[in-house]
Design a protein around this motif. Structure first.
Motif, PDB file in Angstrom:
ATOM      1  N   UNK A   1      10.435 -24.060   2.446  1.00  9.00           N
ATOM      2  CA  UNK A   1      10.261 -23.815   3.905  1.00  9.00           C
ATOM      3  C   UNK A   1      10.769 -24.479   4.815  1.00  9.00           C
ATOM      4  N   UNK A   2      10.701 -25.868   4.362  1.00  8.17           N
ATOM      5  CA  UNK A   2      11.623 -27.087   5.136  1.00  8.17           C
ATOM      6  C   UNK A   2      13.027 -26.791   5.143  1.00  8.17           C
ATOM      7  N   UNK A   3      13.730 -26.453   4.084  1.00  9.68           N
ATOM      8  CA  UNK A   3      15.041 -26.139   3.993  1.00  9.68           C
ATOM      9  C   UNK A   3      15.290 -25.006   5.089  1.00  9.68           C
ATOM     10  N   UNK A   4      14.574 -23.930   4.906  1.00 12.94           N
ATOM     11  CA  UNK A   4      14.879 -22.733   5.692  1.00 12.94           C
ATOM     12  C   UNK A   4      14.427 -22.906   7.359  1.00 12.94           C
ATOM     13  N   UNK A   5      13.417 -23.676   7.584  1.00 11.82           N
ATOM     14  CA  UNK A   5      12.959 -23.651   8.969  1.00 11.82           C
ATOM     15  C   UNK A   5      13.573 -25.012   9.696  1.00 11.82           C
ATOM     16  N   UNK A   6      14.008 -26.127   8.923  1.00 12.00           N
ATOM     17  CA  UNK A   6      14.253 -26.958   9.473  1.00 12.00           C
ATOM     18  C   UNK A   6      13.206 -27.908   9.905  1.00 12.00           C
ATOM     19  N   UNK A   7      12.110 -27.459   9.711  1.00 14.78           N
ATOM     20  CA  UNK A   7      10.846 -28.359  10.220  1.00 14.78           C
ATOM     21  C   UNK A   7      10.286 -28.983   8.638  1.00 14.78           C
ATOM     22  N   UNK A   8       9.763 -30.322   8.738  1.00 14.42           N
ATOM     23  CA  UNK A   8       9.124 -30.572   7.377  1.00 14.42           C
ATOM     24  C   UNK A   8       7.946 -29.812   7.283  1.00 14.42           C
ATOM     25  N   UNK A   9       7.698 -29.449   5.996  1.00 16.57           N
ATOM     26  CA  UNK A   9       6.398 -28.955   5.442  1.00 16.57           C
ATOM     27  C   UNK A   9       5.999 -29.592   4.174  1.00 16.57           C
ATOM     28  N   UNK A  10       4.835 -29.875   3.911  1.00 15.77           N
ATOM     29  CA  UNK A  10       4.362 -30.578   2.820  1.00 15.77           C
ATOM     30  C   UNK A  10       3.192 -29.860   2.099  1.00 15.77           C
ATOM     31  N   UNK A  11       3.002 -30.028   0.867  1.00 15.65           N
ATOM     32  CA  UNK A  11       1.847 -29.538   0.022  1.00 15.65           C
ATOM     33  C   UNK A  11       0.815 -30.639  -0.033  1.00 15.65           C
ATOM     34  N   UNK A  12      -0.345 -30.457   0.484  1.00 18.13           N
ATOM     35  CA  UNK A  12      -1.446 -31.586   0.540  1.00 18.13           C
ATOM     36  C   UNK A  12      -2.353 -31.019  -0.652  1.00 18.13           C
ATOM     37  N   UNK A  13      -2.609 -31.565  -1.643  1.00 13.32           N
ATOM     38  CA  UNK A  13      -3.336 -31.406  -2.947  1.00 13.32           C
ATOM     39  C   UNK A  13      -4.898 -31.538  -2.710  1.00 13.32           C
ATOM     40  N   UNK A  14      -5.505 -30.528  -2.880  1.00 11.94           N
ATOM     41  CA  UNK A  14      -7.037 -31.047  -2.639  1.00 11.94           C
ATOM     42  C   UNK A  14      -7.650 -30.608  -3.930  1.00 11.94           C
ATOM     43  N   UNK A  15      -9.085 -31.040  -4.067  1.00 14.70           N
ATOM     44  CA  UNK A  15      -9.668 -31.093  -5.104  1.00 14.70           C
ATOM     45  C   UNK A  15     -10.431 -29.590  -5.092  1.00 14.70           C
ATOM     46  N   UNK A  16     -11.026 -29.081  -6.312  1.00 13.17           N
ATOM     47  CA  UNK A  16     -11.711 -27.783  -6.052  1.00 13.17           C
ATOM     48  C   UNK A  16     -12.912 -27.944  -4.939  1.00 13.17           C
ATOM     49  N   UNK A  17     -13.603 -29.090  -4.996  1.00 11.21           N
ATOM     50  CA  UNK A  17     -14.689 -29.348  -4.142  1.00 11.21           C
ATOM     51  C   UNK A  17     -14.008 -29.258  -2.589  1.00 11.21           C
ATOM     52  N   UNK A  18     -12.949 -30.084  -2.515  1.00 12.80           N
ATOM     53  CA  UNK A  18     -12.629 -30.027  -1.082  1.00 12.80           C
ATOM     54  C   UNK A  18     -12.238 -28.747  -0.502  1.00 12.80           C
ATOM     55  N   UNK A  19     -11.300 -27.899  -1.519  1.00 16.37           N
ATOM     56  CA  UNK A  19     -11.013 -26.673  -0.976  1.00 16.37           C
ATOM     57  C   UNK A  19     -11.963 -25.802  -0.731  1.00 16.37           C
ATOM     58  N   UNK A  20     -13.197 -25.812  -1.611  1.00 16.04           N
ATOM     59  CA  UNK A  20     -14.333 -24.734  -1.372  1.00 16.04           C
ATOM     60  C   UNK A  20     -15.022 -25.175  -0.164  1.00 16.04           C
ATOM     61  N   UNK A  21     -15.186 -26.442   0.296  1.00 17.40           N
ATOM     62  CA  UNK A  21     -15.775 -26.873   1.208  1.00 17.40           C
ATOM     63  C   UNK A  21     -15.132 -26.591   2.611  1.00 17.40           C
ATOM     64  N   UNK A  22     -13.637 -26.689   2.487  1.00  8.94           N
ATOM     65  CA  UNK A  22     -13.165 -26.166   3.711  1.00  8.94           C
ATOM     66  C   UNK A  22     -13.144 -24.816   3.827  1.00  8.94           C
ATOM     67  N   UNK A  23     -12.897 -24.076   2.910  1.00 11.42           N
ATOM     68  CA  UNK A  23     -12.999 -22.608   2.909  1.00 11.42           C
ATOM     69  C   UNK A  23     -14.365 -22.068   3.667  1.00 11.42           C
ATOM     70  N   UNK A  24     -15.467 -22.691   3.180  1.00 12.25           N
ATOM     71  CA  UNK A  24     -16.699 -22.477   3.561  1.00 12.25           C
ATOM     72  C   UNK A  24     -17.013 -22.467   5.113  1.00 12.25           C
TER      73      UNK A  24
END
Length: 299
Positions: free
Chosen positions: A206-229
């Motif tokens: 995505x960074x290469x195609x759009x020319x805008x920086x995109x990064x992957x932020x790795x969360x724990x299972x619990x962090x992801x669950x709580x965010x989605x909740x």
């Protein structure tokens, strides 16, 4: 080709439903496009349909003999509303049903897995589509696409796991064949793209195609669950976060040849989708040179 009876497409304005409608209409089939607000869809007859309003079901089924099923979004137990509808559909003359499930959900498993298990006992002609995660999650209205546009971030609990992401156009192509071919597949079809990519790879492409920086932020299972909740019922949020954890453990890295076998052409790559859809959105100049995404073959 024209037919007397119509195909009912539930979720006709959604990611796969809209594309399935377009393919069926383009091939000359009659289509009833079902959505909660009976939204007009080019070439199809719009009909009101709500899984939780049984009063809408009979009218939606009128004159149909096959149905494309998209489960109600966000419901961890969709069988409770889907199975009564499917029995009603069979009694009304529907003889073929194609269910959209997911590669991570086996027959008899959670969510659509229970509907998958019941389908062969209701319809003589059936298929279950089990696609991997959609490439359109990064270009459409999904939370990933929103966070990419607004923050340049993709948040997951997938770690370094890889996914054979699939193009929704390929899912629709398979759905159209399963709905209208001489014989229904009578099985489940695991649908993937041609390459297994990690979310770090997705961000880099995505960074290469759009020319805008995109990064992957790795969360724990619990962090992801709580965010989605904060946006979904907690039980459903836990299930989705659990799917991320399964990806981290390698559950969705497999590549199948199903799209090629059913459609007689190779599945689209992630770069194909970005070139097609980001140009349409105006987020990528049409003349930007192509850069090949990372590839990994999984047997």
């Amino acid at each position: 080709m024209t037919t007397t009876h119509a195909t009912l497409v539930i979720g006709a304005t959604g990611t796969t439903g809209s594309r399935t409608v377009a393919r069926l209409v383009g091939a000359g089939h009659r289509v009833r496009a079902a959505s909660r607000r009976a939204t007009p869809v080019p070439g199809a007859e719009p009909v009101a349909f709500d899984w939780y309003r049984p009063g809408t079901h009979a009218a939606a089924l009128a004159g149909t003999d096959r149905v494309y099923l998209v489960p109600p979004v966000g419901d961890p137990e969709p069988a409770a509303v889907m199975l009564p509808f499917l029995r009603r559909a069979r009694a009304a003359g529907v003889h073929r049903a194609v269910l959209l499930s997911a590669s991570a959900i086996p027959r008899g498993g959670p969510a659509a897995g229970k509907v998958h298990e019941a389908l062969p006992g209701i319809f003589g002609q059936w298929a279950v589509l089990r696609p991997s995660w959609f490439m359109q999650n990064f270009t459409g209205e999904h939370t990933h696409a929103t966070s990419i546009r607004e923050e340049g971030v993709i948040r997951t609990a997938t770690g370094g796991g890889r996914v054979a992401f699939v193009d929704a156009e390929d899912i629709a192509a398979v759905a159209a064949r399963a709905l209208t071919g001489p014989d229904a597949p009578g099985t489940d079809l695991v649908l993937t793209g041609p390459e297994a990519l990690g979310y770090d790879d997705i961000a880099a492409t995505l960074t290469r195609v759009t020319g805008r920086p995109v990064r992957h932020h790795r969360l724990s299972f619990e962090q992801m669950r709580d965010r989605l909740a904060t946006q979904l019922p907690r039980e459903f949020a836990s299930m989705l976060a659990g799917m991320d954890r399964a990806i981290a453990e390698g559950a969705d890295a497999r590549i199948t040849g199903t799209v090629q076998r059913i459609t007689n052409r190779p599945p689209h790559t992630f770069r194909d989708v970005l070139d097609r859809e980001l140009v349409q959105e105006g987020r990528r100049p049409a003349e930007t040179p192509a850069a090949a995404p990372t590839r990994r073959t999984v047997t």
